[in-house]
Design a protein around this motif. Structure first.
Motif, short mmCIF file in Angstrom:
data_model
loop_
_atom_site.label_atom_id
_atom_site.label_comp_id
_atom_site.label_asym_id
_atom_site.label_seq_id
_atom_site.Cartn_x
_atom_site.Cartn_y
_atom_site.Cartn_z
N ARG A 118 21.63 -28.60 13.77
CA ARG A 118 22.24 -28.31 12.46
C ARG A 118 23.00 -29.51 11.92
N GLU A 119 23.69 -30.21 12.80
CA GLU A 119 24.39 -31.42 12.37
C GLU A 119 23.40 -32.46 11.85
N ARG B 176 21.74 -11.17 15.86
CA ARG B 176 21.94 -12.61 15.75
C ARG B 176 20.93 -13.18 14.76
N ASP C 281 17.43 -23.51 19.30
CA ASP C 281 18.00 -23.72 20.63
C ASP C 281 17.18 -24.69 21.47
N ASP D 30 24.29 -25.94 22.50
CA ASP D 30 24.54 -27.32 22.07
C ASP D 30 23.35 -27.88 21.31
N ARG E 214 23.52 -26.58 17.79
CA ARG E 214 24.62 -27.22 17.06
C ARG E 214 24.24 -28.63 16.65
N ASP F 198 22.75 -21.99 5.78
CA ASP F 198 23.90 -21.21 5.34
C ASP F 198 23.79 -19.73 5.69
N ASP G 243 24.00 -17.46 11.85
CA ASP G 243 25.23 -17.20 12.61
C ASP G 243 25.65 -18.50 13.31
N PRO G 244 26.89 -18.56 13.82
CA PRO G 244 27.31 -19.75 14.56
C PRO G 244 26.32 -20.10 15.66
N PRO G 245 26.09 -21.39 15.92
CA PRO G 245 25.10 -21.80 16.92
C PRO G 245 25.45 -21.28 18.31
N ALA G 246 24.40 -20.90 19.04
CA ALA G 246 24.60 -20.32 20.38
C ALA G 246 24.38 -21.34 21.49
N LEU H 152 19.27 -16.73 13.66
CA LEU H 152 19.07 -18.10 14.12
C LEU H 152 17.94 -18.75 13.33
#
Length: 206
Positions: free
Chosen positions: A115-116, A59, A87, A109, A112, A101, A104-107, A61
């Motif tokens: 990143r937003e 992973r 996290d 909330d 996420r 970029d 990996d996709p966020p693990a 991160l």
């Protein structure tokens, strides 16, 4: 997690020191820094890859550190940092997009949302009038001298600064935090002229 300070830092670059510090390997797994950045000597960001040797999982991160570099610290502890993963929902959001970029996709909330917030931060910074742009605010703006303007031209001021000349009064203003203001740039810049030599004498009441 709290702050960690070290007396081992002897120069050679804070980013390089932290890269080496956070890279490690043991029987359980391996941590690798794929890319990193030190922003304004206050915030360290890294794309960190974790390889779980037991499960065979990998992973990548984000790692975020607040940094305090005190070269002349009387106690010799010249470098400190407070580290957290994405996290944990870090407050610092000026992470370079190139690092996002590589993740990996966020693990979670929290990751996420962080990143937003980072991408929104960069979008706001990009949304600034460039030199030569004619732009109109969604609402008229009142300045510290009581004048009111709504339409401006962005002009170069000094070597790196940008002023905003009101096209009604001809005064060169500086609109604070313009990236947070709702405005529209004209597709065809108008021909109004103005001197670029005078300093911005007013600031907005933002």
């Amino acid at each position: 997690m709290g702050w960690t300070y070290t007396s081992d830092y002897r120069g050679g670059g804070v980013r390089a020191y932290l890269d080496a510090h956070f890279e490690s390997e043991n029987d359980a797994g391996k941590w690798e820094i794929l890319d990193s950045a030190l922003v304004q000597m206050r915030r360290y960001y890294a794309a960190m890859r974790w390889t779980n040797k037991t499960k065979g999982e990998v992973r990548t991160l984000a790692l975020v550190c607040l940094v305090n570099h005190v070269p002349r610290a009387s106690d010799g502890y010249t470098l400190g940092w407070k580290d957290m993963s994405e996290d944990m929902g870090p407050v610092a959001i000026d992470c370079p997009l190139r690092i996002l970029d590589r993740l990996d996709p966020p693990a979670s909330d929290h990751a996420r949302k962080w990143r937003e917030d980072v991408r929104a931060h960069h979008a706001r910074r990009r949304a600034r009038p460039k030199v030569g742009d004619i732009f109109t605010l969604a609402e008229p703006m009142t300045f510290t001298d009581g004048s009111v303007e709504q339409r401006f031209r962005a002009e170069r001021y000094g070597k790196r600064g940008i002023g905003h000349r009101g096209l009604t009064t001809g005064t060169l203003y500086r609109i604070a935090r313009i990236e947070t203001v709702d405005f529209t740039v004209e597709s065809e810049p108008a021909a109004e002229a103005g001197s670029e030599r005078d300093a911005p004498t007013q600031t907005s009441l933002l």
